[in-house]
Design an enzyme around this catalytic site. Structure first.
Site, PDB file in Angstrom:
ATOM      1  N   GLU A 126       0.472  -1.140   0.150  1.00  0.00           N
ATOM      2  CA  GLU A 126       0.180   0.208   0.098  1.00  0.00           C
ATOM      3  C   GLU A 126       1.161   1.057   0.304  1.00  0.00           C
ATOM      4  OE1 GLU A 126      -3.921  -1.765   2.367  1.00  0.00           O
ATOM      5  OE2 GLU A 126      -1.882  -1.006   3.796  1.00  0.00           O
ATOM      6  N   CYS A 139       3.687   8.734   1.348  1.00  0.00           N
ATOM      7  CA  CYS A 139       3.986   8.099   1.886  1.00  0.00           C
ATOM      8  C   CYS A 139       3.606   6.694   1.467  1.00  0.00           C
ATOM      9  CB  CYS A 139       3.131   7.807   2.951  1.00  0.00           C
ATOM     10  SG  CYS A 139       3.580   6.827   4.561  1.00  0.00           S
ATOM     11  N   CYS A 146       6.546  -6.634   7.229  1.00  0.00           N
ATOM     12  CA  CYS A 146       7.473  -6.048   8.206  1.00  0.00           C
ATOM     13  C   CYS A 146       7.976  -7.561   9.150  1.00  0.00           C
ATOM     14  CB  CYS A 146       6.821  -4.352   8.897  1.00  0.00           C
ATOM     15  SG  CYS A 146       8.603  -3.896  10.183  1.00  0.00           S
ATOM     16  N   CYS A 150       6.948  -5.202  15.863  1.00  0.00           N
ATOM     17  CA  CYS A 150       6.212  -3.588  16.444  1.00  0.00           C
ATOM     18  C   CYS A 150       5.156  -3.815  17.641  1.00  0.00           C
ATOM     19  CB  CYS A 150       6.479  -2.150  16.825  1.00  0.00           C
ATOM     20  SG  CYS A 150       8.268  -1.971  16.519  1.00  0.00           S
ATOM     21  N   CYS A 153       1.783  -1.756  15.752  1.00  0.00           N
ATOM     22  CA  CYS A 153       1.574  -1.568  14.562  1.00  0.00           C
ATOM     23  C   CYS A 153       1.404  -2.595  13.849  1.00  0.00           C
ATOM     24  CB  CYS A 153       3.527  -1.527  13.512  1.00  0.00           C
ATOM     25  SG  CYS A 153       3.204  -1.015  11.973  1.00  0.00           S
ATOM     26  N   SER A 257      12.219   6.486  14.613  1.00  0.00           N
ATOM     27  CA  SER A 257      10.570   5.954  15.119  1.00  0.00           C
ATOM     28  C   SER A 257      11.135   5.457  16.353  1.00  0.00           C
ATOM     29  CB  SER A 257       9.592   4.918  14.268  1.00  0.00           C
ATOM     30  OG  SER A 257       9.962   5.265  12.977  1.00  0.00           O
ATOM     31  N   LEU A 258      11.843   6.219  17.762  1.00  0.00           N
ATOM     32  CA  LEU A 258      12.074   5.880  18.887  1.00  0.00           C
ATOM     33  C   LEU A 258      10.974   5.618  20.129  1.00  0.00           C
ATOM     34  CD1 LEU A 258      14.181   6.507  20.481  1.00  0.00           C
ATOM     35  CD2 LEU A 258      13.758   8.836  21.005  1.00  0.00           C
ATOM     36  N   ASN A 336      -2.065   5.807  16.661  1.00  0.00           N
ATOM     37  CA  ASN A 336      -3.677   5.559  15.072  1.00  0.00           C
ATOM     38  C   ASN A 336      -3.622   3.874  15.491  1.00  0.00           C
ATOM     39  OD1 ASN A 336      -3.541   7.681  13.395  1.00  0.00           O
ATOM     40  ND2 ASN A 336      -1.182   7.470  13.089  1.00  0.00           N
ATOM     41  N   CYS A 379      -0.309   6.114  10.020  1.00  0.00           N
ATOM     42  CA  CYS A 379       1.096   5.587  10.823  1.00  0.00           C
ATOM     43  C   CYS A 379       0.863   4.200  11.979  1.00  0.00           C
ATOM     44  CB  CYS A 379       1.901   6.235  11.945  1.00  0.00           C
ATOM     45  SG  CYS A 379       2.874   8.045  10.777  1.00  0.00           S
TER      46      CYS A 379
END
Length: 430
Positions: A126, A139, A146, A150, A153, A257-258, A336, A379
């Site tokens: 996407e 984006c 992935c 995480c 996500c 991305s901390l 999100n 995100c």
């Protein structure tokens, strides 16, 4: 996930954090057929060499490249500077179709467009195109899925299918440029900004991402000629790759991305932190600033009662300031929630306190705009590879519940907080 020997095309790593937990990360894609060779996979010299091997003058490569990168077309009928005899066969050989538009979803009053693309082997990814008054931002995805796992996500909970080729990444940009220029977002716009914040961890697909970046920023006929400062590469913290990118001579923006300034919580939120700790990651980010002169973006998803405490804002400021002043900019992002999430975004009051605390310590801070959340286009929400989204929801809920078991430990202010803050305030200007 399955035993690491079940599929020899996948390399899994099981690091341990301080609590002894095993965490499975996947860095190599499943074995699939390679995408067809494409002009965008090659640099200018390689393209000319290929054309000569095919029996054509090398300059034909520059002509075809100009059509692709300047006119954003793969239509041989528009390439009238090529000989008519054999034109279609030549173009098909170096510009094979790489992706098919499957479906689209619109949000934000027609200003955000999420597109599902099917690749040559049936894998889907996407991209999200966002319109602004005078431009558009894309984006895009660097992997199908992935492997970073995480828990907040959706893409991470879906797992990694495969890496994208450089040309597949570049073709996302070209296709979305066509969409933006067509007026599909309400009026014709130019795509001036690209963020590698779609599906995947860009630094885990470093060779292809590096070549895609070159195609984006180098002038025609080599590439699109975009401004490097308008291209952002995001990472959860693959330190060796950050150091490599710092030396590539491409001053793109680095976004880290901390999501937590302390290893205790970040080990759970970002499993790769079990290999590369916060201090090592921020040192690499600071090195990137020194080598490129580009200020680093620190992305921070604010999760209610998880990482939004004022003392964490103080600790984040201290960690940044101990490495100098002015080298990083913090982007807090309201979480999100993904399907099945038991977590939610921080309250408006907590967000204001977090931001005000950072600014009081001299940290440049801007709350990032959230686009496309109602179409799962924001995100952390992209999960196109998984048809059964209920499965992603179950995995996300299970992963988050594991973190919740240690919630009191994560909420507790560290006993040596005062010393850590003092060390940060002694940081010198960078």
């Amino acid at each position: 996930m399955k035993n690491q020997h079940a599929n020899p095309g996948v390399r899994q790593v099981r690091p341990r954090n301080e609590s002894g937990r095993e965490l499975t990360l996947t860095f190599h894609e499943k074995r699939r057929g390679k995408p067809p060779r494409h002009l965008a996979d090659l640099d200018r010299g390689e393209r000319r060499e290929l054309l000569e091997q095919m029996g054509h003058p090398g300059f034909r490569a520059d002509q075809i490249s100009a059509h692709y990168f300047t006119h954003r077309t793969i239509d041989p009928d528009r390439m009238t500077d090529l000989p008519e005899n054999g034109r279609e066969e030549l173009v098909a050989a170096v510009l094979p179709p790489l992706m098919e538009r499957v479906s689209s979803q619109v949000a934000d009053g027609g200003k955000t467009l999420k597109v599902l693309w099917k690749l040559h082997d049936g894998v889907v990814v996407e991209s999200v195109l966002m319109a602004y008054p005078d431009r558009a931002t894309l984006c895009l995805s660097s992997q199908a899925g992935c492997g970073m796992a995480c828990p907040f996500c959706a893409t991470g909970q879906a797992g990694l299918s495969r890496n994208l080729s450089a040309a597949e990444i570049v073709e996302q940009l070209r296709r979305n440029m066509e969409i933006a220029e067509s007026g599909e977002l309400g009026a014709p716009r130019r795509v001036t900004n690209v963020v590698f914040m779609g599906m995947g961890e860009p630094m885990a697909n470093y060779p292809a991402v590096r070549e895609a970046l070159r195609r984006m920023i180098e002038p025609a006929p080599e590439g699109f000629g975009m401004s490097a400062r308008n291209v952002t590469v995001s990472t959860v913290g693959l330190v060796p790759a950050i150091k490599k990118l710092a030396l590539e001579g491409m001053p793109v923006t680095l976004a880290v991305s901390l999501h937590a300034p302390d290893d205790g919580l970040r080990d759970d939120l970002i499993p790769i932190n079990s290999r590369y700790k916060v201090g090592e990651l921020l040192d690499a980010a600071r090195l990137y600033f020194v080598k490129t002169g580009r200020r680093v973006s620190i992305e921070y998803a604010l999760i209610k009662d998880m990482n939004d405490h004022q003392w964490r804002a103080q600790l984040l400021a201290a960690e940044l300031n101990r490495r100098g002043r002015g080298w990083a900019h913090v982007n807090p992002i309201p979480l999100n929630p993904t399907p099945g999430s038991i977590w939610t975004a921080s309250t408006a009051a907590a967000t204001r306190t977090f931001v005000d605390t950072l600014r009081a310590e001299g940290i440049s801070t801007t709350v990032r705009d959230t686009r496309g959340s109602d179409i799962d286009g924001a995100c952390g929400q992209l999960a196109a590879e998984v048809v059964d989204r209920d499965n992603v929801a179950r995995r996300a809920k299970k992963a988050q519940e594991a973190v919740e078991v240690r919630i009191m430990e994560h909420r507790a202010e560290p006993k040596d907080l005062a010393q850590q803050l003092a060390a940060g305030r002694r940081g010198t200007d960078g």
